[in-house]
Design a protein around this motif. Structure first.
Motif, PDB file in Angstrom:
ATOM      1  N   ILE A  96       0.964  -1.213  -0.030  1.00 15.59           N
ATOM      2  CA  ILE A  96       0.051   0.001   0.001  1.00 15.59           C
ATOM      3  C   ILE A  96       0.807   1.319  -0.141  1.00 15.59           C
ATOM      4  CG2 ILE A  96      -1.662   1.312   1.349  1.00 15.59           C
ATOM      5  CD1 ILE A  96      -2.734  -1.240   2.210  1.00 15.59           C
ATOM      6  N   PHE A  97       1.781   1.238   0.904  1.00 10.65           N
ATOM      7  CA  PHE A  97       2.808   2.476   0.934  1.00 10.65           C
ATOM      8  C   PHE A  97       3.430   2.616  -0.477  1.00 10.65           C
ATOM      9  CE2 PHE A  97       2.740   2.279   5.533  1.00 10.65           C
ATOM     10  CZ  PHE A  97       2.583   3.501   5.869  1.00 10.65           C
ATOM     11  N   SER A  98       3.780   1.639  -1.072  1.00  7.19           N
ATOM     12  CA  SER A  98       4.586   1.623  -2.456  1.00  7.19           C
ATOM     13  C   SER A  98       3.497   2.062  -3.600  1.00  7.19           C
ATOM     14  CB  SER A  98       5.092   0.299  -2.863  1.00  7.19           C
ATOM     15  OG  SER A  98       4.218  -0.541  -3.240  1.00  7.19           O
ATOM     16  N   GLU A  99       2.342   1.823  -3.603  1.00 13.03           N
ATOM     17  CA  GLU A  99       1.420   2.211  -4.437  1.00 13.03           C
ATOM     18  C   GLU A  99       1.295   3.508  -4.834  1.00 13.03           C
ATOM     19  OE1 GLU A  99      -2.638   0.960  -3.746  1.00 13.03           O
ATOM     20  OE2 GLU A  99      -3.212   0.693  -5.957  1.00 13.03           O
ATOM     21  N   ARG A 100       0.927   4.535  -3.712  1.00  9.15           N
ATOM     22  CA  ARG A 100       0.820   5.983  -4.007  1.00  9.15           C
ATOM     23  C   ARG A 100       1.789   6.711  -3.309  1.00  9.15           C
ATOM     24  NH1 ARG A 100      -5.608   6.377  -5.404  1.00  9.15           N
ATOM     25  NH2 ARG A 100      -5.593   4.881  -6.720  1.00  9.15           N
ATOM     26  N   ASN A 101       1.444   7.949  -2.989  1.00 10.26           N
ATOM     27  CA  ASN A 101       2.388   8.885  -2.464  1.00 10.26           C
ATOM     28  C   ASN A 101       2.117   9.048  -1.005  1.00 10.26           C
ATOM     29  OD1 ASN A 101       3.841   8.994  -4.885  1.00 10.26           O
ATOM     30  ND2 ASN A 101       2.404  10.345  -5.595  1.00 10.26           N
ATOM     31  N   HIS A 102       2.550   8.224  -0.201  1.00  5.97           N
ATOM     32  CA  HIS A 102       2.081   8.364   1.335  1.00  5.97           C
ATOM     33  C   HIS A 102       3.216   8.903   1.958  1.00  5.97           C
ATOM     34  CE1 HIS A 102      -1.732   6.095   0.989  1.00  5.97           C
ATOM     35  NE2 HIS A 102      -1.018   5.196   0.047  1.00  5.97           N
ATOM     36  N   VAL A 103       3.254  10.358   2.002  1.00  9.77           N
ATOM     37  CA  VAL A 103       4.350  10.917   2.651  1.00  9.77           C
ATOM     38  C   VAL A 103       3.728  11.702   4.044  1.00  9.77           C
ATOM     39  CG1 VAL A 103       6.331  12.677   2.412  1.00  9.77           C
ATOM     40  CG2 VAL A 103       5.009  11.833   0.346  1.00  9.77           C
ATOM     41  N   CYS A 104       4.067  10.799   4.945  1.00  4.95           N
ATOM     42  CA  CYS A 104       3.487  11.157   6.413  1.00  4.95           C
ATOM     43  C   CYS A 104       3.817  12.458   6.748  1.00  4.95           C
ATOM     44  CB  CYS A 104       3.921   9.880   7.459  1.00  4.95           C
ATOM     45  SG  CYS A 104       3.420   8.476   7.143  1.00  4.95           S
ATOM     46  N   SER A 105       5.024  12.917   6.535  1.00  2.00           N
ATOM     47  CA  SER A 105       5.558  14.187   7.199  1.00  2.00           C
ATOM     48  C   SER A 105       4.587  15.459   6.968  1.00  2.00           C
ATOM     49  CB  SER A 105       7.195  14.395   7.140  1.00  2.00           C
ATOM     50  OG  SER A 105       7.253  14.402   5.758  1.00  2.00           O
ATOM     51  N   VAL A 106       4.209  15.246   5.705  1.00  2.00           N
ATOM     52  CA  VAL A 106       3.292  16.625   4.982  1.00  2.00           C
ATOM     53  C   VAL A 106       1.881  16.345   5.022  1.00  2.00           C
ATOM     54  CG1 VAL A 106       5.444  17.728   3.822  1.00  2.00           C
ATOM     55  CG2 VAL A 106       3.786  15.920   2.689  1.00  2.00           C
ATOM     56  N   CYS A 107       1.554  15.162   5.516  1.00  2.00           N
ATOM     57  CA  CYS A 107       0.152  15.014   5.524  1.00  2.00           C
ATOM     58  C   CYS A 107      -0.751  15.307   6.659  1.00  2.00           C
ATOM     59  CB  CYS A 107      -0.138  13.115   5.537  1.00  2.00           C
ATOM     60  SG  CYS A 107      -1.700  12.509   5.291  1.00  2.00           S
ATOM     61  N   VAL A 108      -1.976  15.734   6.194  1.00  2.00           N
ATOM     62  CA  VAL A 108      -3.039  16.394   7.131  1.00  2.00           C
ATOM     63  C   VAL A 108      -3.357  15.264   8.223  1.00  2.00           C
ATOM     64  CG1 VAL A 108      -3.976  17.976   5.717  1.00  2.00           C
ATOM     65  CG2 VAL A 108      -4.876  15.612   5.663  1.00  2.00           C
ATOM     66  N   SER A 109      -3.279  14.185   7.720  1.00  2.00           N
ATOM     67  CA  SER A 109      -3.591  12.911   8.772  1.00  2.00           C
ATOM     68  C   SER A 109      -2.310  12.595   9.692  1.00  2.00           C
ATOM     69  CB  SER A 109      -4.197  12.070   8.306  1.00  2.00           C
ATOM     70  OG  SER A 109      -5.514  12.521   7.907  1.00  2.00           O
ATOM     71  N   ASN A 110      -1.321  13.290   9.552  1.00  2.00           N
ATOM     72  CA  ASN A 110      -0.222  12.644  10.367  1.00  2.00           C
ATOM     73  C   ASN A 110      -0.394  12.579  11.709  1.00  2.00           C
ATOM     74  OD1 ASN A 110       2.420  11.953  11.125  1.00  2.00           O
ATOM     75  ND2 ASN A 110       3.523  13.851  10.378  1.00  2.00           N
ATOM     76  N   GLY A 111      -0.223  11.185  12.220  1.00  2.00           N
ATOM     77  CA  GLY A 111      -0.517  11.039  13.702  1.00  2.00           C
ATOM     78  C   GLY A 111      -1.755  10.643  14.177  1.00  2.00           C
ATOM     79  N   HIS A 112      -2.616  10.650  13.152  1.00  2.00           N
ATOM     80  CA  HIS A 112      -4.185  10.482  13.497  1.00  2.00           C
ATOM     81  C   HIS A 112      -4.337   9.144  12.076  1.00  2.00           C
ATOM     82  CE1 HIS A 112      -4.295  13.703  15.734  1.00  2.00           C
ATOM     83  NE2 HIS A 112      -3.909  14.657  14.681  1.00  2.00           N
ATOM     84  N   CYS A 113      -3.463   8.824  11.507  1.00  2.00           N
ATOM     85  CA  CYS A 113      -3.756   7.917  10.361  1.00  2.00           C
ATOM     86  C   CYS A 113      -4.000   6.501  10.635  1.00  2.00           C
ATOM     87  CB  CYS A 113      -2.738   8.216   9.422  1.00  2.00           C
ATOM     88  SG  CYS A 113      -2.838   7.122   8.089  1.00  2.00           S
ATOM     89  N   GLU A 114      -4.691   5.665  10.165  1.00  2.00           N
ATOM     90  CA  GLU A 114      -4.855   4.387  10.366  1.00  2.00           C
ATOM     91  C   GLU A 114      -3.703   3.439   9.736  1.00  2.00           C
ATOM     92  OE1 GLU A 114      -8.562   2.074  10.426  1.00  2.00           O
ATOM     93  OE2 GLU A 114      -9.616   3.972  10.664  1.00  2.00           O
ATOM     94  N   LEU A 115      -3.335   3.838   8.590  1.00  2.00           N
ATOM     95  CA  LEU A 115      -2.433   2.922   7.962  1.00  2.00           C
ATOM     96  C   LEU A 115      -1.015   3.367   8.484  1.00  2.00           C
ATOM     97  CD1 LEU A 115      -1.453   1.620   5.016  1.00  2.00           C
ATOM     98  CD2 LEU A 115      -1.187   3.674   4.072  1.00  2.00           C
ATOM     99  N   GLN A 116      -0.923   4.444   9.082  1.00  2.00           N
ATOM    100  CA  GLN A 116       0.569   4.744   9.949  1.00  2.00           C
ATOM    101  C   GLN A 116       0.568   4.261  10.983  1.00  2.00           C
ATOM    102  OE1 GLN A 116       0.586   8.697  11.445  1.00  2.00           O
ATOM    103  NE2 GLN A 116       2.716   9.409  10.706  1.00  2.00           N
ATOM    104  N   SER A 117      -0.869   4.096  11.944  1.00  2.00           N
ATOM    105  CA  SER A 117      -0.657   3.219  13.163  1.00  2.00           C
ATOM    106  C   SER A 117      -0.236   1.843  12.857  1.00  2.00           C
ATOM    107  CB  SER A 117      -1.786   3.500  13.792  1.00  2.00           C
ATOM    108  OG  SER A 117      -2.415   4.849  13.572  1.00  2.00           O
ATOM    109  N   LEU A 118      -0.970   1.379  11.786  1.00  2.00           N
ATOM    110  CA  LEU A 118      -1.008  -0.052  11.560  1.00  2.00           C
ATOM    111  C   LEU A 118       0.876  -0.426  11.152  1.00  2.00           C
ATOM    112  CD1 LEU A 118      -2.472  -2.571  11.180  1.00  2.00           C
ATOM    113  CD2 LEU A 118      -3.082  -1.988   8.789  1.00  2.00           C
TER     114      LEU A 118
END
Lengths: 239, 548
Positions: A96-118
């Motif tokens: 999933i991370f490789s499929e699109r551009n999941h850049v946590c550091s600039v994401c509005v959901s950083n820290g509240h993201c289910e993908l990130q926590s998982l």
């Protein structure tokens, strides 16, 4: 008076557990405090079995089965946390991370993201497959909300909540394979959608920062989903 | 019963009409021969016959597939038993002139070769002999007798019993016992049940179902009607891909004709049994051959699979118990009912009974359609019946089972073709496509071709298939380009295992098979690409795409 429900006994990770026959493995596991990771599943919505993270091992079967769609059976012996399952889950999240551009550091959901926590819970520190870096649009045509396809994992929670709970069916999926996208109406800009009621349910069920409210900056978008169990409960009572 | 008398009257009329005819010119009108000008040949022959004033004695007839597509357009002369190959409209004069005297030797196609003598035809028994657009032709060759027999003499249970005894297994790929499937649907509770014929044939290089529908559509309809009677369904759908226009047209003609004779529709032959059939066109998505995706498509929804269980037998089309079988499976049913399950079970080997139709494609002399008993060896099919690879090349492998199957190397050609043996070799029966490859094919590139297919055809619903097939394809492309490392090979293995273990439907679960089977038998080719940046076949970068 509810129709009579049969009770099944089974074991999950060595613990003996009783369950109603109409329950899925996932529901029973969560009731008993056994965590099975999920991304597409959400209480109050229909199940699609698409993310494949909740796969479990069942003794006597060589095939893995998704906990979210598999109903309990008498005498089932289920393992939810083997070495093999952990490896598969890590690989799926990496895909999933490789499929699109999941850049946590600039994401509005950083820290509240289910993908990130998982990813954190699974101990993922790097992605072993090459990133695809697709060029994807951000649609900010709606007055209050934004859809950023770079963060979308195609869990289709937005599609289901809009159809099943709000009853608008603004969202759907177009295209096939890696080219699949969530769309509003017939792939019109969200702001031009005539069916969208602007309720914001899709935004709040979205597990990542793909759907967010305008005006939220990095790490400011936390989602509130309390409405979903509440609505489901109220509807069941009315029936 | 008035309807059965009507049926007998048609048979008598048809036989009477045939008495006046001394010669019949049968012209293949299946897609293979149509694409090489079969239509023009038929028109030229008909014009020639009329010009000579032979319209009464000589009949020119469009028929279904004669099998040897490589030599098309084909024309057979009956009753002389001659077969002419690569006929052009210019040959019409010579052919008509020769009737009653010697054959036109320059066009003769020898029919004493293994291609013709080694076959055993059940599904294709009428192919190339009857006009698929005339129900009279089918009826005269014993068509719909099974349906009459069942409706007048047999209970649904007895029909299922015959199918179970025959040992027939699903011809679409999985090999699930047909009798067991029918029993499950028959026992499922529900007032409304459906029968679906899966004609969404999508494997590259496979054209069995197309040919059966083009050559003998009534056989499939009769099979469905028998199934409907056995399981208690009164409605059927044929889900056929829109890329088969000839098959669709002939099927629709056949449905109309059968309804007119009361062999389909309400109160079939005046009995309380009703069976209506509708055609549904697929829009070309490979995944719609998967049964749950196929049903979603019939219901008008996006063609994506859903997790099973529940299986269609209990929760299928619109939530009703549904029987789904492949075209070829249904095409066997009438024969089994007519001759009895034991007769069918007497053919074949092991747990695979009866015959199987195969489409031979790729680097093989006799490209075309064949039907052989189960258990025939790959060697016999490819080297004898198929005539081997064209002169000057060495046969390397055969790919069976399409994108879900695998490549079997030439040194395993003594293996019998049955469900279990093919699975043991890392491939599968699949729907019956066989693509033969010679030593100019690079096996890594073959795997890449099939992964490209799976990647494009993945519906995108589940993560492993959607993203995994893309990565596997990219890895294979890197290997063929000579840019891959040992780490990439390891990653390839890991991803293949993930897809097999976690994908939602058969497409994703079996997508790694072409890669795994080539890794198993041709690992040295992968190693040469990675270690020495060299393609052992000298083919990479210029691989011929397989077309059906």
């Amino acid at each position: 008076m509810k129709p009579q429900v049969k009770i099944k006994t089974l074991s999950i990770d060595g613990r003996d557990i009783g369950a109603r026959e109409d329950e899925t493995i996932l529901e029973v596991a969560r009731e008993n405090g056994i965590a099975i990771p999920t991304l597409c599943w959400l209480e109050g919505l229909s199940t699609v079995g698409a993310c494949r993270l909740c796969m479990v091992e069942i003794e006597g079967s060589s095939r893995l089965l998704p906990a979210c769609t598999t109903h309990v059976e008498e005498g089932m012996r289920i393992a939810t946390d083997s070495e093999r399952l952990r490896r598969y889950r890590r690989q799926i999240v990496e895909l999933i991370f490789s499929e699109r551009n999941h850049v946590c550091s600039v994401c509005v959901s950083n820290g509240h993201c289910e993908l990130q926590s998982l990813a954190q819970a699974l101990g993922i520190v790097r992605v072993h497959v090459p990133y695809r870096y697709p060029r994807l649009d951000v649609d900010a045509s709606h007055p209050r909300f934004v859809v950023d396809h770079n963060r979308c994992i195609l869990c289709t929670r937005c599609v289901r909540v809009c159809d099943e709970v709000e009853g608008a069916h603004t969202w759907d999926v177009s295209g096939r394979g890696v080219d699949a996208r969530v769309i509003t109406d017939l792939a019109q800009p969200w702001g031009a959608s005539e069916s969208c009621t602007g309720c914001g349910k899709c935004v709040h069920v979205c597990p990542t920062g793909a759907l967010f409210e305008k005006g939220k900056s990095v790490a400011e978008m936390s989602k509130r989903r309390q409405f979903l169990p509440y609505l489901t409960l109220m509807r069941e009572e009315r029936r | 019963m008035p309807f059965i008398e009507e049926y007998q009257r048609i048979v008598a009329l048809e036989l009477e009409a045939r008495k006046a005819i001394t010669h019949r010119l049968l012209v293949c009108g299946a897609s293979g021969c149509l694409s090489s000008g079969g239509d023009a040949v038929r028109e030229a022959l008909a014009a020639e016959v009329n010009a000579r004033g032979l319209g009464r004695e000589v009949q020119v007839k469009g028929v279904g597939c004669m099998g040897l597509c490589a030599a098309g357009p084909l024309v057979a002369v009956d009753p002389a038993g001659l077969l002419y190959q690569a006929v052009t409209p210019a040959d019409a004069g010579d052919i008509v002139a020769s009737l009653g005297s010697g054959p036109v030797t320059r066009l003769l196609c020898p029919t004493d070769t293994p291609f013709f003598t080694r076959q055993l035809k059940i599904v294709l028994e009428n192919s190339g002999l009857i006009d698929p657009e005339r129900i009279e032709d089918y009826v005269v060759s014993g068509g719909y007798q099974a349906l009459i027999k069942v409706l007048t003499e047999m209970t649904p249970g007895e029909v299922i019993d015959q199918i179970t005894r025959s040992g027939l297994r699903g011809r679409g790929g999985g090999g699930y016992p047909t009798g067991l499937k029918w029993t499950t649907v028959a026992k499922a509770s529900g007032q409304v049940k459906y029968v679906i014929c899966n004609a969404d044939e999508g494997d590259p290089g496979a054209f069995m179902d197309r040919s059966v529908l083009e050559s003998d559509p009534h056989r499939v309809l009769e099979g469905m009607a028998l199934a409907g009677y056995a399981v208690g369904a009164s409605h059927g759908y044929v889900y056929v891909r829109a890329e088969y226009p000839v098959a669709v047209r002939r099927l629709q003609t056949a449905i109309k004709q059968a309804k007119r004779l009361n062999l389909l529709g309400n109160a079939v032959l005046g009995t309380p049994y009703s069976f209506n059939v509708e055609v549904r066109l697929g829009a070309g998505a490979f995944v719609c051959g998967e049964e749950t995706a196929l049903m979603a498509s019939i219901e008008g929804r996006q063609g994506t699979p859903r997790p099973r269980p529940p299986y269609p037998a209990e929760h299928g089309l619109w939530g009703c118990p549904t029987l789904i079988n492949n075209v070829e499976t249904f095409a066997n049913v009438a024969w089994i009912v007519r001759r009895g399950g034991e007769a069918f079970a007497a053919i074949g080997s092991g747990k695979s009974r009866g015959t199987k139709v195969f489409a031979l494609a790729g680097k093989i002399v006799n490209t075309g359609l064949i039907e052989v008993p189960m258990g025939t060896s790959l060697r016999e099919i490819i080297e004898e019946i198929g005539g081997g690879v064209p002169e000057g090349r060495r046969c390397k492998a055969v790919q069976t089972g399409g994108p879900s199957g695998g490549c079997i190397p030439a040194d395993h050609f003594d293996a019998p073709v049955d469900y279990e043996s093919l699975r043991q070799l890392g491939s599968m029966m699949g729907s019956g496509g066989m693509i033969v490859m010679d030593d100019s094919s690079c096996m890594v590139d073959v795997a890449r071709y099939f992964m490209d297919f799976c990647m494009t055809e993945s519906c995108g619903k589940c993560v492993p298939c959607r993203v995994g097939t893309t990565h596997i394809h990219d890895l294979l492309a890197r290997i063929t380009a000579g840019k891959a490392s040992e780490d990439d090979l390891r990653l390839l293995d890991e991803l293949c295992e993930l897809l097999q273990g976690t994908s939602l439907c058969g497409l994703g679960q079996s997508a790694p098979n072409p890669v795994l089977s080539t890794l198993r038998y041709f690992r040295e080719e992968y190693a040469a690409h990675v270690g020495e940046h060299r393609c052992l076949a000298g083919a990479c970068g210029a691989t011929e795409e397989v077309t059906s």
